[in-house]
Design an enzyme around this catalytic site. Structure first.
Site, mmCIF file in Angstrom:
data_model
loop_
_atom_site.group_PDB
_atom_site.id
_atom_site.type_symbol
_atom_site.label_atom_id
_atom_site.label_comp_id
_atom_site.label_asym_id
_atom_site.label_seq_id
_atom_site.Cartn_x
_atom_site.Cartn_y
_atom_site.Cartn_z
ATOM 1 N N GLU A 289 -3.200 10.559 3.130
ATOM 2 C CA GLU A 289 -4.425 10.686 3.926
ATOM 3 C C GLU A 289 -4.486 12.062 4.574
ATOM 4 O O GLU A 289 -3.459 12.605 5.006
ATOM 5 C CB GLU A 289 -4.482 9.603 5.013
ATOM 6 C CG GLU A 289 -4.698 8.201 4.463
ATOM 7 C CD GLU A 289 -4.819 7.157 5.552
ATOM 8 O OE1 GLU A 289 -5.707 6.286 5.448
ATOM 9 O OE2 GLU A 289 -4.021 7.210 6.507
ATOM 10 N N GLU B 122 0.849 -1.194 0.000
ATOM 11 C CA GLU B 122 0.000 0.000 0.000
ATOM 12 C C GLU B 122 0.882 1.241 0.000
ATOM 13 O O GLU B 122 1.947 1.277 0.612
ATOM 14 C CB GLU B 122 -0.901 -0.016 1.235
ATOM 15 C CG GLU B 122 -1.982 1.043 1.244
ATOM 16 C CD GLU B 122 -2.991 0.826 2.365
ATOM 17 O OE1 GLU B 122 -3.476 1.835 2.908
ATOM 18 O OE2 GLU B 122 -3.277 -0.346 2.698
#
Length: 722
Positions: A585, A581
């Protein structure tokens, strides 16, 4: 204490107690079994065992030999080992008349109902693809049924190789068998009799019955059962199987004579790590049934080493490095040089090295390996070429590794002393010895703070001030073609290129719904988070995902995130199996900062290494409030470096092993707005400020076309812009 955890602890403790006290059980004459030809007995036991698990076969034979049949023979006299089908060698083509490798969510709910879901058209349409392990297990049971159907015994006990006979086994088995009725020809009155099972149905057990008829689904496990010859023939006539064997058996109950013992009298060992992989669990997480998940973290284990691997180019060194990494080693590979301090500590046998495996390092040749061997008494050496001179040490410390060997895992795991993996051996092409380049400081250096990192063999703890990873050649040094087409504003999201998600994940308190994606009159789009009760969540939100997965490229979005505490706006690349990943964010509680993150687990497609629940997070001060206006945020993912950009300017980068390897498997691109369960991480939701939105102006995927020797060649993908 979490009650689920407490219940799990109690179950494991009770199992451990039964296993340990079983040796005190004095009843060892099991008259149910017979080495003769009595029709009212069990005359055969089949044990399903992988060739690469001889230890399990030996242990189960010893377990069975604790007991004798009615004639005094040890049970191993009637045991037949069945060489299980290995998931690692499954052929891609398959006979659909035997097995269809999928099932539906409705099938799962038929066996194991859930109050949050119903069997309807939607769950009937939700297909679940079986894992390779589930397919191999199912095919193994089918092959055993064929042996029984064509055999010379009226019934047989089928066992998987990870079972144990706990205290009271003989007594309970004889009570169960005494309730079996036999015809005048000696045929038992059942097709299938479960001796090991886990009951999840609504069945109410009658009092004082040793044998119970089961007509409705609700039993898991197929690790210990008796099947008659006629029962085996019935099962074979109902093929093809669809779904895992224990689920499919439940779906046949209405047409079979199925019984269970009053209580399970054979148990699967809870102390035996399972190598199976369960296809239904990710789906249950996606639909919102699983609301808690135990963090999957690696456990520290002592590995032999350090491991040094040398060989000529083209002899599988890069794949070997990946295999060592998959085995738990912190492995650096395919470099011209090691950092001076790392090489010095390795040569002198001092503690404090960052790595414990070194593969294809230019500054480690045969002569240097001999020095390492003397200063590191536990060092192991792997030679992939006959031309490489072996260090003058004990042969047990040297492995001559042939890349053409059929079972490389067997050779490697035996040498380094690790368990034989259940996932495929990697097939990475050799990268060669790559030179380091001078690292160029970022022109826009913004304040950043590392949060707590996951501990794993693939994460270096940020404690060495002198460590900045390996700076290797990047695409800025070699122009790479970027091709594609634009997606015009005002058009709808094109399927299957893009999709609106309708699922969730355990740590998300909202359910994604396509209805929460809406376009505005000015051409932007909104991801809306709102209070809306569904069977699985109290809130709904929106998420966009690419229809396919990509390997390297530039992934960007121009947006304005929500600034409501408790919510997170994500721009990220993700995959499972193995989990990798790359994140951007925005935490609604402070949108003046951007959180970047990387999760890395090694292995080729299908490797079930999915460790990590923190990742390796770093928070970057933006110098502005992201929620006040639109800005463009980009992940520039290359084989040797990841760069995060804001409005075209690189604000952070990670090189190889700073602190992780660079993700190297195809990833799916996502943009979402979600509600975190963690108040500590995301803040407490302010209900007065919802509904709220993340506003999108554009998003884009550009993939590289690479023809540089230092990089893997990557297929061109389409550029998509909104």
């Amino acid at each position: 204490m979490n009650m689920l955890t407490f219940a799990d602890f109690k179950e494991r403790f009770a199992h451990r107690l039964r296993v340990r006290t079983r040796v005190l059980d004095l009843r060892q004459r099991a008259r149910v079994f017979s080495s003769g030809d009595e029709s009212d007995s069990l005359q055969r036991i089949y044990v399903i065992n992988l060739d690469r698990k001889p230890d399990r076969w030996s242990r189960l034979r010893r377990e069975l030999d604790r007991f004798r049949d009615r004639h005094g023979e040890r049970l191993s006299f009637i045991v037949r080992r069945f060489s299980a089908i290995d998931a690692r060698y499954l052929k891609s083509e398959r006979d659909n008349a035997t097995l269809i490798p999928s099932f539906t969510l409705a099938d799962q709910l038929t066996v194991d109902p859930n109050p949050l879901l119903v069997v309807d058209d939607q769950t009937r349409a939700r297909k679940i693809k079986m894992t390779r392990q589930e397919i191999a297990v199912a095919l193994s049971h089918i092959e055993v049924w064929k042996l029984i159907a064509d055999g010379d015994v009226p019934s047989a006990l089928v066992l998987e190789d990870d079972v144990v006979m706990p205290y009271g086994f003989v007594r309970n088995l004889e009570e169960t068998w005494s309730a079996v009725e036999f015809s005048s020809e000696g045929v038992a009155n059942f097709d299938l009799l479960y001796l090991a099972y886990r009951d999840v149905g609504a069945f109410v057990s009658p009092q004082d019955q040793a044998l119970m008829r089961r007509k409705d689904p609700g039993l898991w496990e197929a690790s210990g059962y008796v099947v008659t010859r006629e029962g085996a023939r019935k099962l074979l006539s109902r093929l093809p199987m669809h779904g895992p064997v224990d689920l499919w058996l439940n779906l046949q109950f209405s047409d079979l004579r199925v019984f269970t013992a009053a209580r399970p009298i054979i148990e699967q060992r809870l102390d035996e790590p399972s190598t199976n992989s369960y296809s239904v669990l990710p789906v249950l997480s996606q639909v919102g049934v699983i609301t808690r998940e135990k963090p999957l973290v690696t456990t520290a284990k002592k590995l032999r080493g350090p491991v040094i691997a040398l060989g000529d180019s083209g002899t599988g060194l890069t794949a070997l490095a990946k295999a060592l990494s998959m085995s738990g080693y912190t492995c650096c590979s395919d470099l011209e040089t090691l950092p001076a301090l790392e090489q010095k500590r390795l040569l002198t046998g001092r503690r404090g090295t960052l790595f414990n495996a070194y593969v294809n390092i230019g500054t480690i040749d045969s002569q240097v390996a001999a020095i390492i061997a003397k200063s590191n008494p536990d060092a192991l050496f792997i030679l992939t070429s006959p031309s490489v001179e072996s260090p003058d040490i004990h042969p047990d410390r040297v492995l001559k590794f042939d890349d053409a060997a059929r079972d490389k895992w067997a050779v490697l795991s035996d040498f380094i002393g690790t368990a034989y993996p259940s996932f495929p051996y990697p097939n990475d092409p050799d990268l060669g010895q790559r030179p380091e380049i001078d690292r160029i400081p970022l022109a826009d250096s913004r304040t950043s703070t590392n949060h707590k990192f996951d501990k794993s063999p693939w994460t270096l703890s940020p404690t060495r001030e002198d460590w900045n990873g390996f700076s290797l050649v990047s695409l800025s040094s070699h122009p790479a073609a970027v091709t594609g087409v634009n997606w015009a504003a005002g058009e709808t999201l094109t399927s299957p290129i893009w999709k609106l998600r309708d699922d969730t994940f355990p740590s998300n308190l909202s359910l994604f719904s396509p209805d929460n994606f809406n376009e505005t009159r000015d051409g932007s789009a909104l991801l809306t988070f709102q209070e809306e009760t569904t069977p699985v969540r109290e809130f709904t939100s929106a998420a966009i995902a690419s229809g396919g997965s990509y390997l390297y490229g530039r992934f960007s979005a121009t947006l304005r995130p929500s600034n409501v505490p408790g919510l997170i706006t994500g721009i990220f690349l993700h995959r499972n199996g193995p989990r990798q990943e790359i994140d951007i964010e925005f935490l609604g509680k402070d949108t003046t900062k951007m959180l970047i993150n990387v999760y890395y687990n090694p292995g080729p497609e299908g490797t079930k290494l999915e460790y990590g629940y923190r990742g390796t997070p770093t928070q970057i001060d933006l110098g502005f409030d992201a929620a006040a206006d639109f800005h463009t945020y980009e992940i520039d993912w290359q084989p040797n470096v990841i760069r995060w950009k804001v409005d075209g300017v690189v604000v952070h980068e990670r090189t190889l092993w700073n602190p992780t390897p660079i993700p190297d498997q195809p990833l799916e691109f996502n943009i979402n707005l979600w509600h975190s369960r963690s108040i500590e991480f995301a803040g407490r939701l302010e209900a007065a400020n919802i509904p709220t939105t993340t506003e999108l102006r554009s998003f884009e995927v550009r993939t590289y076309t690479l023809d540089i020797p230092d990089f893997h060649t990557v297929k061109t993908e389409t550029v998509l812009q909104r």
